[in-house]
Design a protein around this motif. Structure first.
Motif, PDB file in Angstrom:
ATOM      1  N   LEU B  57       0.838  -1.203   0.000  1.00  0.00           N
ATOM      2  CA  LEU B  57       0.000   0.000   0.000  1.00  0.00           C
ATOM      3  C   LEU B  57       0.874   1.254   0.000  1.00  0.00           C
ATOM      4  O   LEU B  57       0.621   2.206  -0.746  1.00  0.00           O
ATOM      5  CB  LEU B  57      -0.927   0.007   1.226  1.00  0.00           C
ATOM      6  N   ARG B  58       1.938   1.215   0.811  1.00  0.00           N
ATOM      7  CA  ARG B  58       2.833   2.366   0.889  1.00  0.00           C
ATOM      8  C   ARG B  58       3.436   2.655  -0.491  1.00  0.00           C
ATOM      9  O   ARG B  58       3.447   3.791  -0.960  1.00  0.00           O
ATOM     10  CB  ARG B  58       3.953   2.083   1.902  1.00  0.00           C
ATOM     11  N   ARG B  59       3.865   1.597  -1.163  1.00  0.00           N
ATOM     12  CA  ARG B  59       4.466   1.762  -2.482  1.00  0.00           C
ATOM     13  C   ARG B  59       3.452   2.349  -3.474  1.00  0.00           C
ATOM     14  O   ARG B  59       3.780   3.211  -4.282  1.00  0.00           O
ATOM     15  CB  ARG B  59       4.985   0.422  -2.985  1.00  0.00           C
ATOM     16  N   SER B  60       2.196   1.866  -3.369  1.00  0.00           N
ATOM     17  CA  SER B  60       1.149   2.372  -4.271  1.00  0.00           C
ATOM     18  C   SER B  60       0.931   3.859  -4.048  1.00  0.00           C
ATOM     19  O   SER B  60       0.774   4.623  -5.000  1.00  0.00           O
ATOM     20  CB  SER B  60      -0.174   1.642  -4.031  1.00  0.00           C
ATOM     21  N   ILE B  61       0.908   4.270  -2.763  1.00  0.00           N
ATOM     22  CA  ILE B  61       0.644   5.673  -2.457  1.00  0.00           C
ATOM     23  C   ILE B  61       1.791   6.546  -2.960  1.00  0.00           C
ATOM     24  O   ILE B  61       1.571   7.584  -3.589  1.00  0.00           O
ATOM     25  CB  ILE B  61       0.436   5.867  -0.936  1.00  0.00           C
ATOM     26  N   VAL B  62       3.025   6.084  -2.709  1.00  0.00           N
ATOM     27  CA  VAL B  62       4.190   6.870  -3.138  1.00  0.00           C
ATOM     28  C   VAL B  62       4.168   7.046  -4.655  1.00  0.00           C
ATOM     29  O   VAL B  62       4.308   8.160  -5.178  1.00  0.00           O
ATOM     30  CB  VAL B  62       5.503   6.189  -2.680  1.00  0.00           C
ATOM     31  N   LEU B  63       3.920   5.941  -5.361  1.00  0.00           N
ATOM     32  CA  LEU B  63       3.927   5.984  -6.820  1.00  0.00           C
ATOM     33  C   LEU B  63       2.817   6.894  -7.352  1.00  0.00           C
ATOM     34  O   LEU B  63       3.031   7.710  -8.249  1.00  0.00           O
ATOM     35  CB  LEU B  63       3.768   4.565  -7.374  1.00  0.00           C
ATOM     36  N   ALA B  64       1.628   6.763  -6.757  1.00  0.00           N
ATOM     37  CA  ALA B  64       0.494   7.581  -7.200  1.00  0.00           C
ATOM     38  C   ALA B  64       0.761   9.053  -6.894  1.00  0.00           C
ATOM     39  O   ALA B  64       0.428   9.934  -7.694  1.00  0.00           O
ATOM     40  CB  ALA B  64      -0.792   7.114  -6.526  1.00  0.00           C
ATOM     41  N   ALA B  65       1.389   9.324  -5.726  1.00  0.00           N
ATOM     42  CA  ALA B  65       1.687  10.712  -5.362  1.00  0.00           C
ATOM     43  C   ALA B  65       2.707  11.298  -6.331  1.00  0.00           C
ATOM     44  O   ALA B  65       2.579  12.453  -6.765  1.00  0.00           O
ATOM     45  CB  ALA B  65       2.207  10.773  -3.928  1.00  0.00           C
ATOM     46  N   GLN B  66       3.711  10.491  -6.693  1.00  0.00           N
ATOM     47  CA  GLN B  66       4.705  10.973  -7.659  1.00  0.00           C
ATOM     48  C   GLN B  66       4.037  11.279  -8.997  1.00  0.00           C
ATOM     49  O   GLN B  66       4.283  12.332  -9.589  1.00  0.00           O
ATOM     50  CB  GLN B  66       5.787   9.898  -7.867  1.00  0.00           C
ATOM     51  N   ALA B  67       3.179  10.362  -9.431  1.00  0.00           N
ATOM     52  CA  ALA B  67       2.502  10.572 -10.717  1.00  0.00           C
ATOM     53  C   ALA B  67       1.643  11.831 -10.659  1.00  0.00           C
ATOM     54  O   ALA B  67       1.632  12.631 -11.600  1.00  0.00           O
ATOM     55  CB  ALA B  67       1.640   9.352 -11.057  1.00  0.00           C
ATOM     56  N   VAL B 148       1.441   8.828 -15.691  1.00  0.00           N
ATOM     57  CA  VAL B 148       1.398  10.236 -16.086  1.00  0.00           C
ATOM     58  C   VAL B 148       0.739  10.373 -17.450  1.00  0.00           C
ATOM     59  O   VAL B 148      -0.149  11.202 -17.658  1.00  0.00           O
ATOM     60  CB  VAL B 148       2.820  10.847 -16.098  1.00  0.00           C
ATOM     61  N   TYR B 149       1.149   9.505 -18.373  1.00  0.00           N
ATOM     62  CA  TYR B 149       0.591   9.549 -19.722  1.00  0.00           C
ATOM     63  C   TYR B 149      -0.923   9.368 -19.697  1.00  0.00           C
ATOM     64  O   TYR B 149      -1.663  10.080 -20.367  1.00  0.00           O
ATOM     65  CB  TYR B 149       1.245   8.459 -20.580  1.00  0.00           C
ATOM     66  N   THR B 150      -1.372   8.396 -18.895  1.00  0.00           N
ATOM     67  CA  THR B 150      -2.799   8.081 -18.867  1.00  0.00           C
ATOM     68  C   THR B 150      -3.628   9.178 -18.223  1.00  0.00           C
ATOM     69  O   THR B 150      -4.719   9.499 -18.684  1.00  0.00           O
ATOM     70  CB  THR B 150      -3.024   6.765 -18.098  1.00  0.00           C
ATOM     71  N   PHE B 151      -3.109   9.762 -17.133  1.00  0.00           N
ATOM     72  CA  PHE B 151      -3.962  10.625 -16.325  1.00  0.00           C
ATOM     73  C   PHE B 151      -3.731  12.125 -16.518  1.00  0.00           C
ATOM     74  O   PHE B 151      -4.440  12.935 -15.935  1.00  0.00           O
ATOM     75  CB  PHE B 151      -3.836  10.254 -14.845  1.00  0.00           C
ATOM     76  N   MET B 203      -8.650  13.665  -9.210  1.00  0.00           N
ATOM     77  CA  MET B 203      -8.973  12.867 -10.402  1.00  0.00           C
ATOM     78  C   MET B 203      -7.778  12.084 -10.909  1.00  0.00           C
ATOM     79  O   MET B 203      -7.927  11.101 -11.628  1.00  0.00           O
ATOM     80  CB  MET B 203      -9.530  13.760 -11.516  1.00  0.00           C
ATOM     81  N   VAL B 204      -6.579  12.508 -10.565  1.00  0.00           N
ATOM     82  CA  VAL B 204      -5.397  11.746 -10.955  1.00  0.00           C
ATOM     83  C   VAL B 204      -5.018  10.747  -9.867  1.00  0.00           C
ATOM     84  O   VAL B 204      -4.768   9.577 -10.136  1.00  0.00           O
ATOM     85  CB  VAL B 204      -4.207  12.683 -11.249  1.00  0.00           C
ATOM     86  N   PHE B 205      -5.016  11.219  -8.631  1.00  0.00           N
ATOM     87  CA  PHE B 205      -4.530  10.366  -7.546  1.00  0.00           C
ATOM     88  C   PHE B 205      -5.402   9.128  -7.339  1.00  0.00           C
ATOM     89  O   PHE B 205      -4.891   8.020  -7.198  1.00  0.00           O
ATOM     90  CB  PHE B 205      -4.453  11.171  -6.241  1.00  0.00           C
ATOM     91  N   MET B 206      -6.721   9.333  -7.357  1.00  0.00           N
ATOM     92  CA  MET B 206      -7.613   8.207  -7.055  1.00  0.00           C
ATOM     93  C   MET B 206      -7.446   7.031  -8.017  1.00  0.00           C
ATOM     94  O   MET B 206      -7.205   5.915  -7.580  1.00  0.00           O
ATOM     95  CB  MET B 206      -9.064   8.673  -7.030  1.00  0.00           C
ATOM     96  N   PRO B 207      -7.562   7.255  -9.349  1.00  0.00           N
ATOM     97  CA  PRO B 207      -7.364   6.093 -10.222  1.00  0.00           C
ATOM     98  C   PRO B 207      -5.917   5.606 -10.222  1.00  0.00           C
ATOM     99  O   PRO B 207      -5.677   4.415 -10.393  1.00  0.00           O
ATOM    100  CB  PRO B 207      -7.772   6.599 -11.608  1.00  0.00           C
ATOM    101  N   ALA B 208      -4.952   6.513  -9.987  1.00  0.00           N
ATOM    102  CA  ALA B 208      -3.543   6.098 -10.040  1.00  0.00           C
ATOM    103  C   ALA B 208      -3.209   5.157  -8.888  1.00  0.00           C
ATOM    104  O   ALA B 208      -2.480   4.188  -9.049  1.00  0.00           O
ATOM    105  CB  ALA B 208      -2.622   7.317 -10.011  1.00  0.00           C
ATOM    106  N   VAL B 209      -3.792   5.430  -7.716  1.00  0.00           N
ATOM    107  CA  VAL B 209      -3.447   4.605  -6.556  1.00  0.00           C
ATOM    108  C   VAL B 209      -4.073   3.211  -6.685  1.00  0.00           C
ATOM    109  O   VAL B 209      -3.577   2.238  -6.127  1.00  0.00           O
ATOM    110  CB  VAL B 209      -3.859   5.306  -5.234  1.00  0.00           C
ATOM    111  N   ALA B 210      -5.142   3.115  -7.448  1.00  0.00           N
ATOM    112  CA  ALA B 210      -5.837   1.822  -7.554  1.00  0.00           C
ATOM    113  C   ALA B 210      -5.510   1.081  -8.843  1.00  0.00           C
ATOM    114  O   ALA B 210      -6.058   0.021  -9.091  1.00  0.00           O
ATOM    115  CB  ALA B 210      -7.341   2.038  -7.452  1.00  0.00           C
ATOM    116  N   THR B 211      -4.606   1.606  -9.654  1.00  0.00           N
ATOM    117  CA  THR B 211      -4.364   0.978 -10.962  1.00  0.00           C
ATOM    118  C   THR B 211      -3.786  -0.419 -10.819  1.00  0.00           C
ATOM    119  O   THR B 211      -3.085  -0.725  -9.867  1.00  0.00           O
ATOM    120  CB  THR B 211      -3.402   1.822 -11.819  1.00  0.00           C
ATOM    121  N   PHE B 212      -4.122  -1.286 -11.745  1.00  0.00           N
ATOM    122  CA  PHE B 212      -3.424  -2.561 -11.794  1.00  0.00           C
ATOM    123  C   PHE B 212      -2.997  -2.914 -13.209  1.00  0.00           C
ATOM    124  O   PHE B 212      -2.094  -3.706 -13.408  1.00  0.00           O
ATOM    125  CB  PHE B 212      -4.254  -3.694 -11.181  1.00  0.00           C
TER     126      PHE B 212
END
Lengths: 347, 273
Positions: B57-67, B148-151, B203-212
Motif C-alpha cells: 500500500l505504501r508503495r502504491s501511495i508513493v507511486l500515485a503521489a509521484q505521478a 502520467v501519460y494516462t492521467f 482525479m489523478v490520484f484516485m485512479p492512479a493509486v488503484a491501478t493494476f
C-alpha cells in the motif's frame, strides 16, 4: 444481510440477463472457452450440422471462469477448464457427469490423458488440448545447453529472463528445481521454493503472462517460462527460438470439456463435445491454434500440419511424459502458495 | 415535484450500481463464510496489517503521489497557456489532448511496450545514433510514465476550466493597481485556480493509486500495487472477503484524502477573500 446480498445480486443478474436476451435453450448452447482457443469454422460447422445455435463467450483464466460459474450469474452448457480447476469443481459439485453413451468419440482420446488424478474415472471431462510447462529460449542469446530449470538462476542471463506471473507455475519451477513435487503441501518445501524465487528476482526482467509471446518473438529476452502451446506459436514466428522440458521434470496440463451442474441443454452440450472429439475437427482446431490435441486418432491419421508436428514440445516422448506431473487443486493450502508468491513479488 | 420525478432514474441507478455494491463490499469485509455459515469477523481487516501488505500500500501511495505531482507540474503550465485569451490554436491543442482518450486505454498502454522495449522504437533511435540501448521497460519509471501519460488530461482539463472562468476584470484591476505579472499570478490566478487544481489532484490520484493494468503491463508484474493485490484476491485467489477488506481500506484512504483536500481548498479560498 445475506438475504439482502442475494436479492441485490439477483436484481443485477436479472438486469444483465434481461439485456443479453434469452434464446430458446433447446436449440442453443452456451459455450465458455479460453480466448483464441478454437477454430471459428468448427463452430459454424457444428451449427449447420446440428441446427443448434452456439452462443460463444471467452474467459482469460481458470479462476475468473470459476468465479463466474460459482457465483451463478450466467448459465453455460460447455466449459473448457484445466485439470486442477476441474478437480476443484468436481469437489464443489459444480459439474454434471457426462453421459458418454452420447459421446462415443471419447475413444479417440489418447490413453495418456484418460484417468488422470483430477478426474480418475473420467466421469466429468473429455480432454481437449494438452501441453507442458518449459523453457523457451533464444538460441542466439544463450551460450550454454539449456536443459535444466537452473538456467533461470544463471547470472549470465541477468535481466534476460521472463518468469510466468502465476503462482502455481512459478512455484512449480522452484519446487521442481529443488526436487519436490509441484503439488507439495509441505510448508518447509514451499518456503525453500519461495526463498529460491526471491534469490532469483534480481535476474528476472519481468513476471508476465500473455505478453510473453510478443516479447520473445521480438527478442526481448533469452529465456522465458512458457506453456508449450505458446512456445509453438512463438517458434512459428521466430526461428531462433527453441523449447525444452527441463530434465528435473515439469507440469503436464490438460484442458478438458465439461458440463456445469446447472446446464440448460446437457444433450446439446454432449453433442458439441462429441463433435469436438471427431479426429478431423480436433485436427482443424489444433492446426488453427497450435496447441496439441489430446486426440490420438487425429495424430495417427496424419491430419495435423507437418510444420506443427516438427515443433519441439508439440509432442512428447514416453520418457518425457514420465517426468511430468499434473497440478492438483490444493484446497485450503492454496493460501500458502498465494502468500509465498505475493512475498516474492512484493519483496 | 416535477423535478423530483426526473431524478428517480438517477436515484435508482445510484442505488443499484453504487450504494448496493458498496454495501456488499462492507458486508464481505466484515464476514467470513465457512461452509454455509457466514459470521462476523475482523480478521480480514486485521490481515492487512501484515508488513507485506502495508508495504504494498505504501508503495502504491508513493507511486500515485509521484505521478500526481508530475501531472501537476506538467499540467498547470499547459492549462495556463491554454486559458490565455490570445492563444489561438487552443481548440486544436485541446482536441489533441482528448483524442487519445477515444482509443482504448489498454491499447494505449500496450503501445508503450513496443516503444520502450529493448528492441523497441526508442532504443532503435538510440542505437541509430550509436548510443547504447537502455532498459526502459519493467521498472518503476515505466509505471510512472504510464500513469502520467494516462492521467495527464484529467489534470489539465479541470485546471484549464477554472483558470478560464477567472473574471478578467480582477486581473485588470490588479494590473491597474501596479501588480507585475508574477504578483498577478501569485495573488489572483493561482488562488482562484485552486479548485481546479484540487479536483485535478483527486482525479489523478484516485485512479492512479488503484491501478493494476499499468503496473502489470509496464511494471512486468514486479511492482505489485494495491490494485494488483485486490485484483488477485478477486480473480485468482477467490478470497472475496480479503479482497473487499483491501478495497474498503483503499476507499477509506481516498475519502480521507478528499476530506483533507477539500479542507485545504476551503482554507485557501477564505484566505483569498
Amino acid at each position: 444481510m445475506k438475504k439482502f446480498a442475494v436479492i441485490a445480486m439477483l436484481m443485477v443478474a436479472v438486469f444483465v440477463t434481461g439485456c443479453a436476451g434469452q434464446s430458446d435453450s433447446e436449440s442453443s448452447i452456451h459455450v465458455f472457452n479460453w480466448g483464441n482457443y478454437i477454430n471459428p469454422d468448427v463452430v459454424q460447422m457444428f451449427e449447420e450440422e446440428y441446427g443448434i445455435t452456439v452462443i460463444y463467450s471467452t474467459f482469460e483464466s481458470n479462476e475468473s471462469m470459476y468465479t463466474t460459474i460459482a457465483m451463478g450469474g450466467n448459465v453455460y452448457d460447455v466449459l473448457f477448464p484445466s485439470d486442477y480447476m476441474i478437480y476443484r469443481m468436481i469437489q464443489e459439485e459444480l459439474l454434471r457427469p457426462i453421459n458418454f453413451d452420447n459421446v462415443p468419440n471419447i475413444s479417440h482420446v489418447s490413453e495418456r490423458f484418460m484417468g488422470l488424478e483430477f478426474d480418475p474415472q473420467n466421469r466429468y471431462s473429455a480432454p481437449y488440448k494438452w501441453g507442458t510447462l518449459g523453457i523457451l529460449y533464444n538460441t542466439t542469446m544463450v551460450n550454454s545447453v539449456i536443459d535444466s530449470w537452473e538456467a533461470l538462476w544463471n547470472p549470465d542471463y541477468a535481466n534476460l529472463i521472463f518468469m510466468y506471473n502465476s503462482e502455481r507455475d512459478s512455484m512449480a519451477v522452484a519446487l521442481k528445481l529443488l526436487g519436490y513435487s509441484l503439488n507439495s503441501t509441505n510448508e518447509d518445501e514451499i518456503n525453500r521454493a519461495r526463498d529460491l524465487l526471491i534469490e532469483q528476482r534480481p535476474l528476472v526482467r519481468a513476471y508476465v503472462t500473455d505478453v510473453v509471446k510478443d516479447l520473445m518473438i521480438a527478442g526481448e529476452a533469452a529465456l522465458a517460462v512458457v506453456y508449450s502451446g505458446d512456445a509453438v506459436f512463438t517458434m512459428m514466428h521466430n526461428p531462433d527460438l527453441n523449447y525444452v522440458i527441463p530434465r528435473e521434470g515439469s507440469n503436464l496440463w490438460v484442458d478438458a470439456m465439461v458440463v456445469p451442474h446447472n446446464a440448460n441443454n446437457p444433450e446439446g452440450a454432449e453433442a458439441f463435445i462429441n463433435f469436438m472429439l471427431r479426429p478431423e475437427i480436433a485436427a482443424m482446431n489444433t492446426n488453427f491454434i497450435g496447441y496439441t490435441t489430446a486426440n490420438a486418432t487425429a495424430l495417427e491419421m496424419g491430419l495435423i500440419d507437418p510444420a506443427l508436428m516438427e515443433m519441439p514440445g508439440f509432442d512428447i516422448t514416453d520418457e518425457e511424459y514420465r517426468r511430468l506431473e499434473v497440478f492438483i487443486d490444493l484446497g485450503e493450502f492454496r493460501d500458502v502458495y498465494t502468500r509465498a508468491f505475493t512475498t516474492v513479488l512484493g519483496s | 415535484m416535477k423535478s423530483k420525478a426526473l431524478a428517480y432514474p438517477y436515484i435508482i441507478w445510484m442505488i443499484i450500481f453504487t450504494v448496493i455494491p458498496i454495501l456488499l463490499i462492507v458486508h464481505y469485509s466484515f464476514t467470513v463464510t465457512t461452509g454455509n455459515v457466514t459470521s462476523f469477523t475482523l480478521d480480514n481487516l486485521a490481515r492487512f496489517f501484515d508488513p507485506l501488505y502495508v508495504n504494498i500500500l505504501r508503495r502504491s501511495i508513493v507511486l500515485a503521489a509521484q505521478a500526481t505531482g508530475i501531472c501537476l507540474l506538467l499540467g498547470y503550465p499547459v492549462s495556463y497557456i491554454l486559458a490565455q485569451k490570445e492563444f489561438r490554436d487552443r481548440n486544436i491543442l485541446l482536441f489533441l489532448f482528448v483524442v487519445p482518450m477515444w482509443m482504448n486505454f489498454l491499447i494505449r498502454t500496450y503501445a508503450w511496450l513496443t516503444i520502450l522495449g529493448t528492441n523497441g522504437v526508442l532504443n532503435s533511435v538510440l542505437t541509430f545514433f550509436g548510443l547504447p540501448p537502455m532498459q526502459l521497460l519493467f521498472n518503476d519509471g515505466a509505471v510512472l510514465l504510464g500513469l502520467v501519460y494516462t492521467f495527464l488530461p484529467f489534470m489539465i482539463l479541470p485546471i484549464y476550466v477554472s483558470i478560464q472562468k477567472i473574471d478578467q476584470s480582477l486581473i485588470e484591476g490588479a494590473q491597474d493597481l501596479g501588480a507585475n505579472g508574477f504578483n498577478v499570478f501569485r495573488r489572483i490566478i493561482l488562488p482562484l485556480s485552486l479548485p481546479g487544481v484540487v479536483s485535478g489532484l483527486t482525479m489523478v490520484f484516485m485512479p492512479a493509486v488503484a491501478t493494476f493494468v499499468v503496473s502489470n503491463l509496464l511494471g512486468g508484474g514486479q511492482f505489485i500495487l494495491i490494485g494488483n493485490l485486490i485484483e488477485q484476491q478477486f480473480l485468482l485467489v477467490g478470497n472475496w472477503n480479503f479482497g473487499s477488506a483491501l478495497a474498503l481500506i483503499l476507499m477509506v484512504l481516498i475519502v480521507l484524502c478528499n476530506v483533507l483536500l477539500s479542507f485545504l481548498n476551503k482554507e485557501t479560498k477564505e484566505e483569498a477573500i
